[in-house]
Enzyme design. Structure first.
Site, PDB file in Angstrom:
ATOM      1  N   ARG A  15       0.851  -1.200   0.000  1.00 20.91           N
ATOM      2  CA  ARG A  15       0.000   0.000   0.000  1.00 20.91           C
ATOM      3  C   ARG A  15       0.879   1.238   0.000  1.00 20.91           C
ATOM      4  NH1 ARG A  15      -4.878   1.514   4.209  1.00 20.91           N
ATOM      5  NH2 ARG A  15      -3.275   1.178   5.814  1.00 20.91           N
ATOM      6  N   ASP A  19      -3.718   3.321  14.331  1.00 21.63           N
ATOM      7  CA  ASP A  19      -2.874   3.819  13.249  1.00 21.63           C
ATOM      8  C   ASP A  19      -3.355   5.212  12.891  1.00 21.63           C
ATOM      9  OD1 ASP A  19      -5.176   3.503  11.733  1.00 21.63           O
ATOM     10  OD2 ASP A  19      -4.385   1.893  10.478  1.00 21.63           O
TER      11      ASP A  19
END
Length: 511
Positions: free
Chosen positions: A144, A427
């Site tokens: 990603r 996160d």
């Protein structure tokens, strides 16, 4: 990693596509201004023919046919080995929300991905040796890159920073595109934070240009798009269509999706969200979006991948682990039952639990693309209605948001982008929810029922004082890091305007 040939490849991507990426960012600003004035998204009339037509995306390559459990994490060497060995079908090496993009993290992460592709990834700690298992037991590697909004300040072209998306994507595909194909998989990517089909069109053109420059067959590069913005939820068909040469599926990126609701409509009191803990996957606007995602994907022959449960085990606290496994089991059972073809976990100890729930539904089948969900009917009202439960905003919720936001930013500024905080995996996406909710509650004068108090900037500062003092007592982070983290948190949660992404100002403080 930055060989002359690799640099030339990155420079070519920048010169051809950076202007279009800048146009996308300007279009986002203009759309935000319209939302601030009261406009709301809907299904686009100009693309109705695409939604009505019968078309399919290409069949997934063999290495991505079965994705029932995917594990995610930063591209750190030992963590990658554990993830690739975990028994999951896919491992997503994350340069975005789970990564603090220091220069060392970015470049070393690329080197780790290169070694993982070549099966030479290894760690010797002196006490223990970490090695990859045989190929047939390894998860398929997917990368990603960072989103369109971020830049890479250490790599400039013609005097300007290159888009971080191009840097992360370009280095990986340059070094590993052909090598991965020769080894039986390929250069596979997760694409984050797209806000509509025109952004998907740019990614498709970037991938096509990369294939041409590297002499790869069309469709060698494959992508899965995270549907994690409210605007993208209205354009899922169109996103699949624009990427039809390269797409394999969509993922329900739940945490960024919640943040997107708060961010896009931050000026509207009707979109003030309750405590984060009260927004679950059965909350009506969340359930509507995920059901529509499954229906849309399966109608087009694309995989539907479920999102991340934030609960994680704690090997020192059996009771925490037991509760986490129960929550994850419930979450994955619901996803498998809804028709998802796979799901995400954040820890190797959760793979078996998630796998069992999908095995129970899939059996020997690699997916459940045949489950079309014709009964699902989701309109704009369901996607855009936030039903706030009575007394859904609490002092405890405010304290949690401030505590998590400050701790996470201190971790991020220290070089760690995925942090276990109070037995949850946090996160950048979950930190974004925390600070966006604080902004909403302050600016919309939200008051608690108990205690009889309103959310004000002064109250936020008082709680920040408490958390900062606690961090000082425990010596968790250096005092100067906590002070920087506090300044960033105050800027992004108390400023007159809601900053689009907290990682933008925070990035300027990284080495």
């Amino acid at each position: 990693m930055l060989s002359p040939e690799a640099v030339d490849f990155l420079v070519a991507l920048h010169r051809e596509f950076a202007p279009r990426r800048q146009e996308i960012l300007e279009a986002r600003k203009l759309r935000q201004a319209r939302f601030d004035a009261g406009e709301r998204p809907g299904f686009l009339p100009e693309t109705a023919s695409i939604r009505a037509a019968a078309w399919q995306v290409p069949e997934a390559p063999k290495a991505l046919a079965d994705r029932r459990v995917e594990i995610t994490g930063p591209a750190e060497r030992k963590m990658m080995i554990n993830a690739l060995n975990s028994g999951a079908k896919v491992f997503m090496a994350d340069f975005e929300d789970a990564n603090s993009p220091t220069w060392d993290n970015v470049v070393e992460g690329q080197a780790n991905c290169r070694d993982a592709v070549r099966r030479s990834l290894a760690v010797d700690s002196g006490e223990k040796s970490y090695r990859l298992r045989p190929d047939e037991e390894l998860a398929t590697l997917v990368v990603r890159p960072r989103g369109w909004h971020l830049t890479e300040k250490h790599f400039t072209v013609d005097g300007e920073r290159t888009p971080a998306s191009f840097f992360d994507f370009g280095l990986y595909v340059f070094h590993n595109g052909r090598e991965s194909l020769e080894r039986g998989f390929g250069p596979y990517f997760y694409l984050p934070k797209l806000e509509g089909h025109l952004e998907a069109r740019l990614w498709n053109d970037v991938m096509t240009a990369a294939e041409d420059r590297l002499r790869l067959d069309r469709g060698s590069i494959r992508a899965t798009v995270l549907i994690e913005t409210i605007t993208a939820a209205f354009e899922m068909d169109e996103i699949l269509y624009e990427l039809r040469d390269h797409i394999t599926g969509l993922n329900a990126g739940r945490w960024d999706y919640i943040f997107s609701m708060a961010k896009r409509f931050h000026a509207d009191p009707d979109f003030v969200l309750p405590d984060r803990s009260m927004i679950t996957m059965t909350t009506p606007f969340m359930r509507g979006y995920t059901e529509l995602l499954v229906k849309t994907c399966h109608q087009r022959g694309a995989h539907a991948i479920g999102g991340m449960s934030a609960f994680i085990p704690n090997r020192r606290k059996p009771e925490v682990t037991e509760a986490a496994l129960a929550k994850v089991r419930e979450d994955k059972q619901r996803e498998a039952g809804d028709g998802f073809d796979g799901t995400w976990v954040a820890h190797p100890d959760l793979v078996a639990t998630a796998m069992a729930e999908f095995d129970a539904v899939l059996g020997d089948r690699p997916n459940q693309l045949d489950r079309q969900r014709p009964e699902v009917q989701v309109g704009p009202g369901r996607l855009l209605t936030v039903d706030r439960p009575r007394d859904g905003i609490t002092m405890a919720g405010l304290r949690t948001n401030i505590d998590v936001g400050l701790r996470y930013l201190a971790s991020w500024l220290s070089g760690t982008g995925a942090a276990a905080i109070h037995d949850l995996m946090e996160d950048a996406a979950t930190a974004e929810i925390s600070r966006a909710q604080v902004w909403q509650w302050v600016h919309h004068n939200i008051c608690f029922k108990e205690p009889h108090q309103c959310v004000t900037a002064d109250l936020v500062h008082e709680i920040l004082d408490d958390v900062q003092a606690e961090l000082a007592r425990t010596d968790t982070f250096p005092a100067e890091i906590v002070a920087r983290a506090r300044r960033v948190f105050e800027d992004v949660s108390l400023g007159d305007e809601l900053v689009p992404f907290l990682t933008e100002p925070a990035y300027e403080l990284l080495p």
